[in-house]
Write a protein that holds these residues in place. Structure first.
Motif, PDB file in Angstrom:
ATOM      1  N   LEU A   1       0.666  -1.270  -0.010  1.00  0.00           N
ATOM      2  CA  LEU A   1       0.031   0.132   0.134  1.00  0.00           C
ATOM      3  C   LEU A   1       0.769   1.438  -0.012  1.00  0.00           C
ATOM      4  O   LEU A   1       0.373   2.225  -0.501  1.00  0.00           O
ATOM      5  CB  LEU A   1      -0.793  -0.059   1.306  1.00  0.00           C
ATOM      6  CG  LEU A   1      -1.801  -1.118   1.368  1.00  0.00           C
ATOM      7  CD1 LEU A   1      -2.961  -0.915   2.365  1.00  0.00           C
ATOM      8  CD2 LEU A   1      -3.029  -1.042  -0.242  1.00  0.00           C
TER       9      LEU A   1
ATOM     10  N   TYR B   1      -5.512  -7.102   0.310  1.00  0.00           N
ATOM     11  CA  TYR B   1      -6.682  -7.576   1.166  1.00  0.00           C
ATOM     12  C   TYR B   1      -6.542  -8.983   1.521  1.00  0.00           C
ATOM     13  O   TYR B   1      -7.081  -9.457   2.476  1.00  0.00           O
ATOM     14  CB  TYR B   1      -8.125  -6.997   0.914  1.00  0.00           C
ATOM     15  CG  TYR B   1      -8.230  -5.584   0.976  1.00  0.00           C
ATOM     16  CD1 TYR B   1      -8.799  -5.084   2.248  1.00  0.00           C
ATOM     17  CD2 TYR B   1      -7.693  -4.592   0.028  1.00  0.00           C
ATOM     18  CE1 TYR B   1      -9.125  -3.843   2.466  1.00  0.00           C
ATOM     19  CE2 TYR B   1      -7.728  -3.210   0.413  1.00  0.00           C
ATOM     20  CZ  TYR B   1      -8.635  -2.916   1.477  1.00  0.00           C
ATOM     21  OH  TYR B   1      -8.791  -1.537   1.730  1.00  0.00           O
TER      22      TYR B   1
ATOM     23  N   PHE C   1      -6.445   1.362   6.325  1.00  0.00           N
ATOM     24  CA  PHE C   1      -6.270  -0.028   6.303  1.00  0.00           C
ATOM     25  C   PHE C   1      -5.034  -0.313   7.355  1.00  0.00           C
ATOM     26  O   PHE C   1      -5.248  -1.083   8.275  1.00  0.00           O
ATOM     27  CB  PHE C   1      -5.632  -0.625   5.072  1.00  0.00           C
ATOM     28  CG  PHE C   1      -5.130  -1.997   4.747  1.00  0.00           C
ATOM     29  CD1 PHE C   1      -5.919  -3.052   4.297  1.00  0.00           C
ATOM     30  CD2 PHE C   1      -3.903  -2.359   5.458  1.00  0.00           C
ATOM     31  CE1 PHE C   1      -5.640  -4.242   3.974  1.00  0.00           C
ATOM     32  CE2 PHE C   1      -3.504  -3.833   5.431  1.00  0.00           C
ATOM     33  CZ  PHE C   1      -4.552  -4.670   4.711  1.00  0.00           C
TER      34      PHE C   1
ATOM     35  N   LYS D   1     -12.251   3.126  -0.122  1.00  0.00           N
ATOM     36  CA  LYS D   1     -11.155   4.204  -0.577  1.00  0.00           C
ATOM     37  C   LYS D   1     -10.591   3.470  -1.636  1.00  0.00           C
ATOM     38  O   LYS D   1     -10.139   4.214  -2.682  1.00  0.00           O
ATOM     39  CB  LYS D   1     -10.303   4.425   0.731  1.00  0.00           C
ATOM     40  CG  LYS D   1     -10.850   5.242   1.711  1.00  0.00           C
ATOM     41  CD  LYS D   1     -11.273   6.237   1.239  1.00  0.00           C
ATOM     42  CE  LYS D   1     -11.960   7.543   2.427  1.00  0.00           C
ATOM     43  NZ  LYS D   1     -12.207   8.500   1.804  1.00  0.00           N
ATOM     44  N   PRO D   2     -10.132   2.341  -1.777  1.00  0.00           N
ATOM     45  CA  PRO D   2      -9.469   1.856  -3.094  1.00  0.00           C
ATOM     46  C   PRO D   2     -10.229   1.700  -4.268  1.00  0.00           C
ATOM     47  O   PRO D   2     -10.024   2.209  -5.284  1.00  0.00           O
ATOM     48  CB  PRO D   2      -8.806   0.478  -2.737  1.00  0.00           C
ATOM     49  CG  PRO D   2      -9.427  -0.107  -1.374  1.00  0.00           C
ATOM     50  CD  PRO D   2      -9.806   1.225  -0.741  1.00  0.00           C
TER      51      PRO D   2
ATOM     52  N   GLN E   1      -5.188   7.494   1.392  1.00  0.00           N
ATOM     53  CA  GLN E   1      -6.174   7.090   2.590  1.00  0.00           C
ATOM     54  C   GLN E   1      -6.420   5.704   2.751  1.00  0.00           C
ATOM     55  O   GLN E   1      -6.613   5.081   3.872  1.00  0.00           O
ATOM     56  CB  GLN E   1      -7.463   7.782   2.223  1.00  0.00           C
ATOM     57  CG  GLN E   1      -7.499   9.387   2.422  1.00  0.00           C
ATOM     58  CD  GLN E   1      -8.670   9.786   2.123  1.00  0.00           C
ATOM     59  OE1 GLN E   1      -9.718   9.552   1.452  1.00  0.00           O
ATOM     60  NE2 GLN E   1      -8.993  11.177   2.887  1.00  0.00           N
ATOM     61  N   THR E   2      -6.360   4.980   1.642  1.00  0.00           N
ATOM     62  CA  THR E   2      -6.120   3.482   1.765  1.00  0.00           C
ATOM     63  C   THR E   2      -5.229   2.882   2.615  1.00  0.00           C
ATOM     64  O   THR E   2      -5.473   2.261   3.844  1.00  0.00           O
ATOM     65  CB  THR E   2      -6.257   2.729   0.150  1.00  0.00           C
ATOM     66  OG1 THR E   2      -7.115   3.358  -0.604  1.00  0.00           O
ATOM     67  CG2 THR E   2      -6.366   1.382   0.551  1.00  0.00           C
ATOM     68  N   ASN E   3      -4.095   3.346   2.666  1.00  0.00           N
ATOM     69  CA  ASN E   3      -2.797   2.924   3.431  1.00  0.00           C
ATOM     70  C   ASN E   3      -3.218   3.481   4.934  1.00  0.00           C
ATOM     71  O   ASN E   3      -2.863   2.574   5.968  1.00  0.00           O
ATOM     72  CB  ASN E   3      -1.639   3.788   3.024  1.00  0.00           C
ATOM     73  CG  ASN E   3      -0.439   3.171   4.042  1.00  0.00           C
ATOM     74  OD1 ASN E   3       0.149   2.146   4.222  1.00  0.00           O
ATOM     75  ND2 ASN E   3       0.306   4.348   4.441  1.00  0.00           N
TER      76      ASN E   3
ATOM     77  N   PHE F   1      -4.104  -3.590  -5.001  1.00  0.00           N
ATOM     78  CA  PHE F   1      -5.067  -3.498  -3.772  1.00  0.00           C
ATOM     79  C   PHE F   1      -5.744  -4.859  -3.328  1.00  0.00           C
ATOM     80  O   PHE F   1      -5.734  -5.051  -2.309  1.00  0.00           O
ATOM     81  CB  PHE F   1      -6.276  -2.486  -4.341  1.00  0.00           C
ATOM     82  CG  PHE F   1      -5.756  -1.254  -4.146  1.00  0.00           C
ATOM     83  CD1 PHE F   1      -5.267  -0.779  -2.623  1.00  0.00           C
ATOM     84  CD2 PHE F   1      -6.013  -0.229  -5.012  1.00  0.00           C
ATOM     85  CE1 PHE F   1      -4.799   0.648  -2.696  1.00  0.00           C
ATOM     86  CE2 PHE F   1      -5.729   1.308  -5.062  1.00  0.00           C
ATOM     87  CZ  PHE F   1      -5.112   1.695  -3.887  1.00  0.00           C
TER      88      PHE F   1
ATOM     89  N   SER G   1     -12.251  -0.243   5.102  1.00  0.00           N
ATOM     90  CA  SER G   1     -11.431   0.668   4.236  1.00  0.00           C
ATOM     91  C   SER G   1     -11.612   0.400   2.949  1.00  0.00           C
ATOM     92  O   SER G   1     -11.027   1.295   1.847  1.00  0.00           O
ATOM     93  CB  SER G   1      -9.801   0.542   4.642  1.00  0.00           C
ATOM     94  OG  SER G   1      -9.483  -0.777   4.255  1.00  0.00           O
ATOM     95  N   ILE G   2     -12.371  -0.618   2.207  1.00  0.00           N
ATOM     96  CA  ILE G   2     -12.340  -0.811   0.954  1.00  0.00           C
ATOM     97  C   ILE G   2     -12.933   0.292   0.261  1.00  0.00           C
ATOM     98  O   ILE G   2     -12.819   0.246  -1.048  1.00  0.00           O
ATOM     99  CB  ILE G   2     -13.247  -2.148   0.941  1.00  0.00           C
ATOM    100  CG1 ILE G   2     -12.337  -3.746   1.292  1.00  0.00           C
ATOM    101  CG2 ILE G   2     -13.831  -2.592  -0.519  1.00  0.00           C
ATOM    102  CD1 ILE G   2     -13.247  -4.609   1.157  1.00  0.00           C
TER     103      ILE G   2
END
Length: 312
Positions: A197, A242, A298, A267-268, A293-295, A238, A264-265
Protein backbone atom coordinates in the motif's frame (compact mmCIF):
# COMPACT_ATOMS: atom_id res chain seq x y z
CA UNK A 1 -8.34 45.57 21.44
CA UNK A 2 -7.76 47.74 18.37
CA UNK A 3 -4.00 47.20 18.60
CA UNK A 4 -4.55 43.42 18.72
CA UNK A 5 -6.76 43.55 15.63
CA UNK A 6 -4.19 45.71 13.85
CA UNK A 7 -1.42 43.23 14.76
CA UNK A 8 -3.33 40.33 13.27
CA UNK A 9 -3.95 42.18 10.03
CA UNK A 10 -0.48 43.64 9.65
CA UNK A 11 1.75 42.58 6.73
CA UNK A 12 4.21 40.97 9.15
CA UNK A 13 1.49 38.79 10.66
CA UNK A 14 0.18 37.81 7.23
CA UNK A 15 3.69 36.95 6.07
CA UNK A 16 4.26 34.78 9.13
CA UNK A 17 0.91 33.07 8.65
CA UNK A 18 1.66 32.45 4.98
CA UNK A 19 5.12 31.12 5.83
CA UNK A 20 3.59 28.57 8.20
CA UNK A 21 1.22 27.39 5.48
CA UNK A 22 4.01 27.16 2.91
CA UNK A 23 6.13 24.93 5.11
CA UNK A 24 3.13 22.80 6.01
CA UNK A 25 2.48 22.22 2.29
CA UNK A 26 6.14 21.38 1.78
CA UNK A 27 5.81 18.47 4.22
CA UNK A 28 3.21 16.99 1.81
CA UNK A 29 0.92 15.90 4.67
CA UNK A 30 -0.87 13.23 2.63
CA UNK A 31 2.40 11.25 2.44
CA UNK A 32 3.12 11.26 6.18
CA UNK A 33 0.93 8.23 6.87
CA UNK A 34 3.68 6.28 5.10
CA UNK A 35 5.72 6.94 8.26
CA UNK A 36 3.02 6.88 10.93
CA UNK A 37 1.26 3.64 9.93
CA UNK A 38 4.33 1.34 9.72
CA UNK A 39 5.73 2.49 13.08
CA UNK A 40 2.36 1.97 14.76
CA UNK A 41 1.85 -1.43 13.16
CA UNK A 42 5.33 -2.67 14.04
CA UNK A 43 4.86 -1.59 17.65
CA UNK A 44 1.43 -3.19 17.96
CA UNK A 45 2.77 -6.48 16.58
CA UNK A 46 5.58 -6.30 19.16
CA UNK A 47 3.00 -5.68 21.87
CA UNK A 48 1.73 -9.23 21.42
CA UNK A 49 5.18 -10.56 22.31
CA UNK A 50 6.74 -8.19 24.84
CA UNK A 51 6.24 -5.14 27.04
CA UNK A 52 6.42 -1.96 24.98
CA UNK A 53 9.05 0.71 25.61
CA UNK A 54 6.98 3.81 24.79
CA UNK A 55 10.03 6.06 24.66
CA UNK A 56 11.35 3.99 21.77
CA UNK A 57 7.95 4.09 20.07
CA UNK A 58 7.66 7.88 20.24
CA UNK A 59 11.29 8.40 19.18
CA UNK A 60 10.92 6.02 16.25
CA UNK A 61 7.69 7.71 15.19
CA UNK A 62 9.21 11.22 15.22
CA UNK A 63 12.39 10.07 13.45
CA UNK A 64 10.36 8.34 10.72
CA UNK A 65 8.17 11.41 10.22
CA UNK A 66 11.25 13.64 9.97
CA UNK A 67 12.88 11.32 7.43
CA UNK A 68 9.68 11.27 5.35
CA UNK A 69 9.42 15.08 5.42
CA UNK A 70 13.11 15.40 4.53
CA UNK A 71 12.60 13.04 1.60
CA UNK A 72 9.72 15.23 0.41
CA UNK A 73 11.95 18.31 0.68
CA UNK A 74 14.70 16.60 -1.33
CA UNK A 75 12.03 15.83 -3.91
CA UNK A 76 10.98 19.48 -3.98
CA UNK A 77 14.57 20.65 -4.36
CA UNK A 78 15.70 18.26 -7.09
CA UNK A 79 12.49 18.41 -9.13
CA UNK A 80 12.95 22.19 -9.25
CA UNK A 81 16.64 21.90 -10.13
CA UNK A 82 15.83 19.49 -12.97
CA UNK A 83 13.08 21.72 -14.32
CA UNK A 84 10.14 19.45 -13.51
CA UNK A 85 8.26 21.91 -11.29
CA UNK A 86 6.64 25.17 -12.30
CA UNK A 87 3.83 27.35 -10.96
CA UNK A 88 1.21 25.17 -12.69
CA UNK A 89 2.55 21.87 -11.33
CA UNK A 90 -0.05 19.85 -9.40
CA UNK A 91 0.63 17.98 -6.17
CA UNK A 92 3.88 19.71 -5.16
CA UNK A 93 4.58 21.80 -2.09
CA UNK A 94 5.31 24.72 -4.41
CA UNK A 95 7.45 26.57 -1.90
CA UNK A 96 10.12 27.34 -4.50
CA UNK A 97 8.13 28.00 -7.68
CA UNK A 98 5.08 29.65 -6.10
CA UNK A 99 6.19 31.16 -2.80
CA UNK A 100 9.78 32.14 -3.46
CA UNK A 101 11.47 29.95 -0.86
CA UNK A 102 15.13 29.68 -1.81
CA UNK A 103 16.21 26.20 -2.98
CA UNK A 104 19.16 26.22 -0.57
CA UNK A 105 16.72 26.87 2.29
CA UNK A 106 14.77 23.76 1.28
CA UNK A 107 17.98 21.71 1.21
CA UNK A 108 19.13 23.05 4.59
CA UNK A 109 15.76 22.17 6.12
CA UNK A 110 15.96 18.63 4.73
CA UNK A 111 19.50 18.11 6.01
CA UNK A 112 18.54 19.54 9.40
CA UNK A 113 15.71 17.05 9.71
CA UNK A 114 18.13 14.26 8.83
CA UNK A 115 20.53 15.52 11.51
CA UNK A 116 17.80 15.50 14.16
CA UNK A 117 16.73 12.04 13.02
CA UNK A 118 20.30 10.84 13.54
CA UNK A 119 20.18 12.07 17.14
CA UNK A 120 16.93 10.17 17.68
CA UNK A 121 18.63 7.19 16.07
CA UNK A 122 21.41 7.28 18.64
CA UNK A 123 18.79 7.12 21.42
CA UNK A 124 17.11 4.17 19.71
CA UNK A 125 20.43 2.35 19.33
CA UNK A 126 21.37 2.89 22.98
CA UNK A 127 18.17 1.19 24.12
CA UNK A 128 18.01 -1.52 21.44
CA UNK A 129 20.90 -2.40 19.12
CA UNK A 130 23.61 -0.56 17.18
CA UNK A 131 22.71 -2.65 14.14
CA UNK A 132 19.78 -0.26 13.81
CA UNK A 133 22.29 2.47 12.93
CA UNK A 134 23.34 0.67 9.75
CA UNK A 135 19.75 -0.01 8.69
CA UNK A 136 18.68 3.53 9.53
CA UNK A 137 21.53 5.10 7.59
CA UNK A 138 20.69 2.91 4.61
CA UNK A 139 17.04 4.06 4.73
CA UNK A 140 18.12 7.70 4.95
CA UNK A 141 20.52 7.31 2.03
CA UNK A 142 17.78 5.75 -0.09
CA UNK A 143 15.42 8.56 0.88
CA UNK A 144 17.94 11.04 -0.52
CA UNK A 145 18.69 8.96 -3.61
CA UNK A 146 15.00 8.71 -4.45
CA UNK A 147 15.26 12.11 -6.16
CA UNK A 148 18.92 13.04 -5.59
CA UNK A 149 22.12 11.68 -7.06
CA UNK A 150 23.08 10.98 -10.69
CA UNK A 151 20.38 8.32 -11.22
CA UNK A 152 17.36 9.06 -9.00
CA UNK A 153 15.12 6.11 -8.18
CA UNK A 154 12.14 8.30 -9.04
CA UNK A 155 13.28 8.23 -12.68
CA UNK A 156 13.19 4.42 -12.82
CA UNK A 157 10.52 1.69 -12.61
CA UNK A 158 11.77 0.84 -9.11
CA UNK A 159 10.42 3.86 -7.21
CA UNK A 160 7.33 2.02 -5.96
CA UNK A 161 9.37 -1.00 -4.85
CA UNK A 162 11.92 1.19 -3.06
CA UNK A 163 9.32 3.26 -1.20
CA UNK A 164 7.30 0.16 -0.30
CA UNK A 165 10.31 -1.69 1.07
CA UNK A 166 11.88 1.25 2.90
CA UNK A 167 8.84 3.11 4.27
CA UNK A 168 6.62 0.05 4.49
CA UNK A 169 8.41 -3.20 5.25
CA UNK A 170 11.65 -1.85 6.79
CA UNK A 171 9.97 0.66 9.10
CA UNK A 172 7.53 -1.97 10.38
CA UNK A 173 10.37 -4.41 11.04
CA UNK A 174 12.64 -1.81 12.68
CA UNK A 175 9.76 -0.74 14.95
CA UNK A 176 9.19 -4.39 15.83
CA UNK A 177 12.88 -5.13 16.33
CA UNK A 178 13.65 -2.25 18.72
CA UNK A 179 10.97 -3.61 21.04
CA UNK A 180 11.64 -7.37 20.71
CA UNK A 181 15.31 -7.53 19.58
CA UNK A 182 14.32 -9.94 16.81
CA UNK A 183 12.53 -10.11 13.49
CA UNK A 184 9.98 -12.90 13.12
CA UNK A 185 8.48 -14.49 10.02
CA UNK A 186 5.05 -13.41 11.27
CA UNK A 187 6.12 -9.76 11.47
CA UNK A 188 7.36 -9.91 7.87
CA UNK A 189 4.11 -11.50 6.68
CA UNK A 190 1.97 -8.93 8.52
CA UNK A 191 4.06 -6.05 7.15
CA UNK A 192 3.67 -7.19 3.54
CA UNK A 193 0.28 -5.56 2.74
CA UNK A 194 1.51 -2.26 4.20
CA UNK A 195 4.59 -2.51 1.98
CA UNK A 196 2.27 -2.88 -1.01
CA UNK A 197 0.00 0.00 0.00
CA UNK A 198 2.89 2.41 0.64
CA UNK A 199 4.24 1.56 -2.81
CA UNK A 200 0.80 2.26 -4.28
CA UNK A 201 0.84 5.79 -2.85
CA UNK A 202 3.89 6.34 -5.02
CA UNK A 203 2.23 4.66 -8.02
CA UNK A 204 -0.81 6.92 -7.64
CA UNK A 205 1.50 9.96 -7.71
CA UNK A 206 3.21 8.65 -10.84
CA UNK A 207 -0.07 7.92 -12.63
CA UNK A 208 -1.16 11.49 -11.99
CA UNK A 209 2.19 12.85 -13.24
CA UNK A 210 2.53 10.38 -16.13
CA UNK A 211 2.53 12.85 -19.01
CA UNK A 212 4.91 15.29 -17.34
CA UNK A 213 7.26 12.47 -16.31
CA UNK A 214 7.26 11.10 -19.86
CA UNK A 215 8.09 14.52 -21.26
CA UNK A 216 11.08 14.82 -18.90
CA UNK A 217 12.45 11.37 -19.68
CA UNK A 218 11.36 9.57 -16.56
CA UNK A 219 10.82 5.79 -16.91
CA UNK A 220 8.42 5.23 -14.02
CA UNK A 221 6.21 2.17 -13.79
CA UNK A 222 3.27 4.29 -14.89
CA UNK A 223 5.16 5.55 -17.95
CA UNK A 224 6.18 2.01 -18.94
CA UNK A 225 2.72 0.51 -18.39
CA UNK A 226 0.64 3.39 -19.72
CA UNK A 227 -2.22 4.88 -17.70
CA UNK A 228 -4.84 2.17 -18.19
CA UNK A 229 -2.50 -0.74 -17.44
CA UNK A 230 -0.99 1.11 -14.47
CA UNK A 231 -4.46 1.59 -12.96
CA UNK A 232 -5.28 -2.09 -13.58
CA UNK A 233 -2.01 -3.04 -11.89
CA UNK A 234 -2.93 -0.81 -8.95
CA UNK A 235 -6.34 -2.49 -8.65
CA UNK A 236 -4.72 -5.95 -8.66
CA UNK A 237 -2.27 -4.93 -5.94
CA UNK A 238 -5.09 -3.52 -3.82
CA UNK A 239 -6.87 -6.87 -4.07
CA UNK A 240 -3.68 -8.76 -3.18
CA UNK A 241 -3.24 -6.59 -0.06
CA UNK A 242 -6.66 -7.52 1.28
CA UNK A 243 -6.46 -11.18 0.27
CA UNK A 244 -3.03 -11.42 1.92
CA UNK A 245 -4.46 -10.17 5.23
CA UNK A 246 -7.45 -12.53 5.02
CA UNK A 247 -5.07 -15.44 4.31
CA UNK A 248 -3.12 -14.61 7.47
CA UNK A 249 -6.36 -14.95 9.41
CA UNK A 250 -6.99 -18.35 7.83
CA UNK A 251 -3.48 -19.51 8.74
CA UNK A 252 -3.97 -18.40 12.34
CA UNK A 253 -1.07 -15.94 12.12
CA UNK A 254 -3.13 -12.89 12.90
CA UNK A 255 -6.23 -12.07 14.94
CA UNK A 256 -9.62 -12.48 13.20
CA UNK A 257 -10.36 -8.97 14.45
CA UNK A 258 -8.32 -7.57 11.59
CA UNK A 259 -11.39 -8.26 9.47
CA UNK A 260 -12.05 -4.63 10.38
CA UNK A 261 -9.94 -3.72 7.35
CA UNK A 262 -13.01 -4.33 5.16
CA UNK A 263 -14.21 -0.91 6.37
CA UNK A 264 -11.41 0.65 4.30
CA UNK A 265 -12.45 -0.97 1.00
CA UNK A 266 -14.44 2.06 -0.29
CA UNK A 267 -11.18 4.04 -0.51
CA UNK A 268 -9.31 1.83 -3.01
CA UNK A 269 -12.54 1.39 -4.98
CA UNK A 270 -12.84 5.16 -5.24
CA UNK A 271 -9.17 5.52 -6.21
CA UNK A 272 -9.56 3.09 -9.12
CA UNK A 273 -12.83 4.63 -10.31
CA UNK A 274 -11.45 8.16 -10.19
CA UNK A 275 -8.29 7.21 -12.08
CA UNK A 276 -10.30 5.51 -14.84
CA UNK A 277 -12.76 8.40 -15.06
CA UNK A 278 -10.32 11.32 -15.15
CA UNK A 279 -7.36 12.22 -17.30
CA UNK A 280 -5.78 15.52 -16.14
CA UNK A 281 -3.55 15.89 -13.04
CA UNK A 282 -6.01 18.18 -11.18
CA UNK A 283 -8.89 15.79 -11.89
CA UNK A 284 -6.87 12.84 -10.61
CA UNK A 285 -6.00 14.43 -7.27
CA UNK A 286 -9.03 12.82 -5.49
CA UNK A 287 -7.85 9.42 -6.76
CA UNK A 288 -4.38 10.00 -5.38
CA UNK A 289 -5.85 11.15 -2.07
CA UNK A 290 -8.00 8.00 -1.88
CA UNK A 291 -4.94 5.81 -2.51
CA UNK A 292 -3.12 7.51 0.36
CA UNK A 293 -6.17 7.18 2.62
CA UNK A 294 -6.30 3.46 1.85
CA UNK A 295 -2.90 2.99 3.47
CA UNK A 296 -3.93 5.12 6.45
CA UNK A 297 -7.28 3.49 7.16
CA UNK A 298 -6.14 -0.05 6.30
CA UNK A 299 -3.05 0.33 8.52
CA UNK A 300 -4.95 1.82 11.46
CA UNK A 301 -7.66 -0.86 11.28
CA UNK A 302 -5.07 -3.62 10.93
CA UNK A 303 -3.25 -2.31 14.01
CA UNK A 304 -6.53 -1.94 15.89
CA UNK A 305 -7.57 -5.48 15.01
CA UNK A 306 -4.27 -6.88 16.29
CA UNK A 307 -4.56 -4.80 19.46
CA UNK A 308 -8.14 -5.97 20.15
CA UNK A 309 -7.06 -9.57 19.59
CA UNK A 310 -4.21 -9.03 22.07
CA UNK A 311 -6.57 -7.65 24.71
CA UNK A 312 -9.01 -10.50 24.30
Amino acid sequence: MQSQIHAKTSPAFKKKDKSWKVWWRLTRPHTLTAAFVPVTLGTVIAMTETEIHFGLFITMLIASLFIQIATNLFNEYYDFKRGLDNEESVGIGGGIVRDGVKPKTIMKAALSLYAVSLLFGVYICIYSSWWIAAVGLFCMAMGYLYTGGPMPLSYTPFGELASGLLMGMFIVLISFFIQTETVSIDSILIATPIMILVGLINLANNIRDLEGDKAHGRKTLAVLFGKRNAVIFMAVMFVISYLWAFTLIGLGIISPWIILIVLSIPKPVRAIKEFFKNSTPPQMMPAMKAASQTNTIFGVLLSLGIFIGYLL
